[in-house]
Structure formats: C-alpha cells, structure tokens
Design a protein around this motif. Sequence first.
Motif, mmCIF file in Angstrom:
data_model
loop_
_atom_site.group_PDB
_atom_site.id
_atom_site.type_symbol
_atom_site.label_atom_id
_atom_site.label_comp_id
_atom_site.label_asym_id
_atom_site.label_seq_id
_atom_site.Cartn_x
_atom_site.Cartn_y
_atom_site.Cartn_z
ATOM 1 N N THR A 23 0.854 -1.186 0.000
ATOM 2 C CA THR A 23 0.000 0.000 0.000
ATOM 3 C C THR A 23 0.887 1.231 0.000
ATOM 4 O O THR A 23 1.944 1.253 0.626
ATOM 5 C CB THR A 23 -1.012 -0.004 1.164
ATOM 6 N N LEU A 24 0.460 2.238 -0.728
ATOM 7 C CA LEU A 24 1.251 3.445 -0.948
ATOM 8 C C LEU A 24 0.730 4.591 -0.097
ATOM 9 O O LEU A 24 -0.465 4.681 0.172
ATOM 10 C CB LEU A 24 1.163 3.871 -2.419
ATOM 11 N N GLY A 25 1.634 5.454 0.289
ATOM 12 C CA GLY A 25 1.244 6.737 0.841
ATOM 13 C C GLY A 25 0.455 6.704 2.128
ATOM 14 O O GLY A 25 -0.566 7.364 2.253
ATOM 15 N N LEU A 26 0.927 5.945 3.098
ATOM 16 C CA LEU A 26 0.315 5.997 4.424
ATOM 17 C C LEU A 26 0.760 7.288 5.094
ATOM 18 O O LEU A 26 1.943 7.477 5.353
ATOM 19 C CB LEU A 26 0.779 4.822 5.294
ATOM 20 N N GLY A 27 -0.173 8.179 5.347
ATOM 21 C CA GLY A 27 0.115 9.386 6.116
ATOM 22 C C GLY A 27 -0.480 9.177 7.494
ATOM 23 O O GLY A 27 0.044 8.429 8.314
ATOM 24 N N SER A 28 -1.631 9.810 7.739
ATOM 25 C CA SER A 28 -2.322 9.580 9.003
ATOM 26 C C SER A 28 -3.037 8.234 8.988
ATOM 27 O O SER A 28 -3.445 7.728 10.027
ATOM 28 C CB SER A 28 -3.321 10.705 9.281
ATOM 29 N N CYS A 29 -3.178 7.633 7.810
ATOM 30 C CA CYS A 29 -3.758 6.296 7.719
ATOM 31 C C CYS A 29 -2.808 5.278 8.358
ATOM 32 O O CYS A 29 -1.616 5.536 8.498
ATOM 33 C CB CYS A 29 -3.998 5.909 6.265
ATOM 34 N N VAL A 87 -0.123 -12.853 13.892
ATOM 35 C CA VAL A 87 0.496 -11.719 14.576
ATOM 36 C C VAL A 87 0.286 -10.474 13.716
ATOM 37 O O VAL A 87 0.004 -10.567 12.517
ATOM 38 C CB VAL A 87 2.003 -11.934 14.840
ATOM 39 N N ALA A 88 0.445 -9.305 14.342
ATOM 40 C CA ALA A 88 0.200 -8.042 13.651
ATOM 41 C C ALA A 88 1.425 -7.153 13.682
ATOM 42 O O ALA A 88 2.231 -7.190 14.626
ATOM 43 C CB ALA A 88 -0.972 -7.310 14.310
ATOM 44 N N LYS A 89 1.537 -6.324 12.644
ATOM 45 C CA LYS A 89 2.522 -5.247 12.574
ATOM 46 C C LYS A 89 1.776 -4.008 12.106
ATOM 47 O O LYS A 89 0.880 -4.106 11.268
ATOM 48 C CB LYS A 89 3.638 -5.586 11.571
ATOM 49 N N LEU A 90 2.144 -2.855 12.662
ATOM 50 C CA LEU A 90 1.474 -1.606 12.314
ATOM 51 C C LEU A 90 2.471 -0.615 11.735
ATOM 52 O O LEU A 90 3.618 -0.543 12.175
ATOM 53 C CB LEU A 90 0.842 -0.962 13.556
ATOM 54 N N ALA A 91 2.000 0.176 10.765
ATOM 55 C CA ALA A 91 2.820 1.252 10.208
ATOM 56 C C ALA A 91 1.906 2.413 9.842
ATOM 57 O O ALA A 91 0.749 2.218 9.483
ATOM 58 C CB ALA A 91 3.593 0.774 8.983
ATOM 59 N N GLY A 92 2.446 3.621 9.939
ATOM 60 C CA GLY A 92 1.667 4.807 9.579
ATOM 61 C C GLY A 92 1.232 5.579 10.805
ATOM 62 O O GLY A 92 1.922 5.616 11.809
ATOM 63 N N GLY A 93 0.063 6.191 10.682
ATOM 64 C CA GLY A 93 -0.468 6.959 11.806
ATOM 65 C C GLY A 93 0.315 8.228 12.075
ATOM 66 O O GLY A 93 0.440 8.671 13.211
ATOM 67 N N ALA A 94 0.838 8.827 11.012
ATOM 68 C CA ALA A 94 1.643 10.040 11.170
ATOM 69 C C ALA A 94 0.762 11.262 11.411
ATOM 70 O O ALA A 94 -0.416 11.278 11.062
ATOM 71 C CB ALA A 94 2.491 10.265 9.921
ATOM 72 N N GLN A 95 1.367 12.260 12.005
ATOM 73 C CA GLN A 95 0.738 13.586 12.135
ATOM 74 C C GLN A 95 1.320 14.400 10.988
ATOM 75 O O GLN A 95 2.420 14.919 11.086
ATOM 76 C CB GLN A 95 1.081 14.196 13.494
ATOM 77 N N ASP A 131 5.861 0.693 13.351
ATOM 78 C CA ASP A 131 6.593 1.888 12.920
ATOM 79 C C ASP A 131 5.510 2.944 12.692
ATOM 80 O O ASP A 131 4.973 3.066 11.594
ATOM 81 C CB ASP A 131 7.394 1.608 11.645
ATOM 82 N N THR A 132 5.153 3.642 13.761
ATOM 83 C CA THR A 132 4.013 4.556 13.713
ATOM 84 C C THR A 132 4.429 5.942 14.207
ATOM 85 O O THR A 132 5.472 6.107 14.833
ATOM 86 C CB THR A 132 2.843 4.035 14.575
ATOM 87 N N GLY A 133 3.569 6.913 13.913
ATOM 88 C CA GLY A 133 3.813 8.274 14.365
ATOM 89 C C GLY A 133 4.727 9.030 13.425
ATOM 90 O O GLY A 133 4.836 8.714 12.244
ATOM 91 N N GLY A 134 5.375 10.038 13.967
ATOM 92 C CA GLY A 134 6.228 10.890 13.143
ATOM 93 C C GLY A 134 5.387 11.847 12.314
ATOM 94 O O GLY A 134 4.177 11.974 12.522
#
Length: 161
Positions: A23-29, A87-95, A131-134
């Motif tokens: 998936t491309l372009g995870l910002g706040s998603c 198991v789960a891994k999360l990425a994204g969720g940026a401000q 790898d979330t936030g930022g």
Amino acid sequence: MENLIKVGMADLQTSGHPCVLTTLGLGSCVGIALYDSNKKIIGLAHIMLPSSLQARNNSNIAKFADTGIVKMLNDMLKLGARKENIVAKLAGGAQMFAFSDSSDMMRIGARNVISSKEKLQELNIPIITEDTGGNYGRTIELFSEDGRLLIKTIGHGIKYI
C-alpha cells in the motif's frame, strides 16, 4: 517477482503464499499487516479512520480500524489461517500537518493507531512490532514468505520490521 497485490486507501486484501501486499502513501492512515507464519497467509488493511461508529457513511468497512481488522481476519480464516498463529505489525499513523488547534479531531493519525491497537487486543492478536507516528508518509510491502514488512519513507530511509 512474487504475486504483487496493491491495497488502495480504505481497502484491504488477503492472500496465501507466494504474495506481496503493498500500500502506498500511508500518512495519518494506518497499515495493519496480519501474518500467519504456519500457513504463510497474509492480510493488509489501509485504514483511514478509527471508528465506524463515528461516521455517517460507514458502508466501506475497510475504511475503519474497528471493522476493517475484523473483516481482514475473517478473510484470512477463510483462506485457512488459524487465529492463534496470527500476529500483527502496524505502520503509519503520522501527524502530517501542524495544527494550531490540537483537538483530538485533528490527531487522526494517533487515533488511528490507538483504535487499531484496541481492536487487535480485543481479538487477542499480538502486535509484534510497529513503525508509527512521526510526521512523514510511508509505503509498505508485506511478504508472505516470512511476514517481513518493508517500510519505505522519504527522508527516513528504508527498513524491514
């Protein structure tokens, strides 16, 4: 190249091996990657909003953390995955933007991460890494071979989690 399947915004996909979900372009998603290591079955959701309960138009269940994760899990189980092996891994969720108003409505990235974690905990799916936030976007690729999650960023390099 292995079978590459694109996951759009407010979309989710599941697949057996061999496959790469991207998936491309995870910002706040938030990208929610699920992996069954025994069966090598993977799922990837690109969720935009934390809760379907707060939305007027909630017909697209893949758009929300609360409904998208459940749908993805059910799709993986139909492919033969076993819930106790996932198991789960999360990425994204940026401000992505600086707001002078720091109200919760503006903190959509953080709220997406929290909501995703709460739903996974409710389903007893462990989150092994994230790898979330930022304040930067991410493009991710999930590999069915071993569950590794490739994270590409602009200005923050490339890494596997």
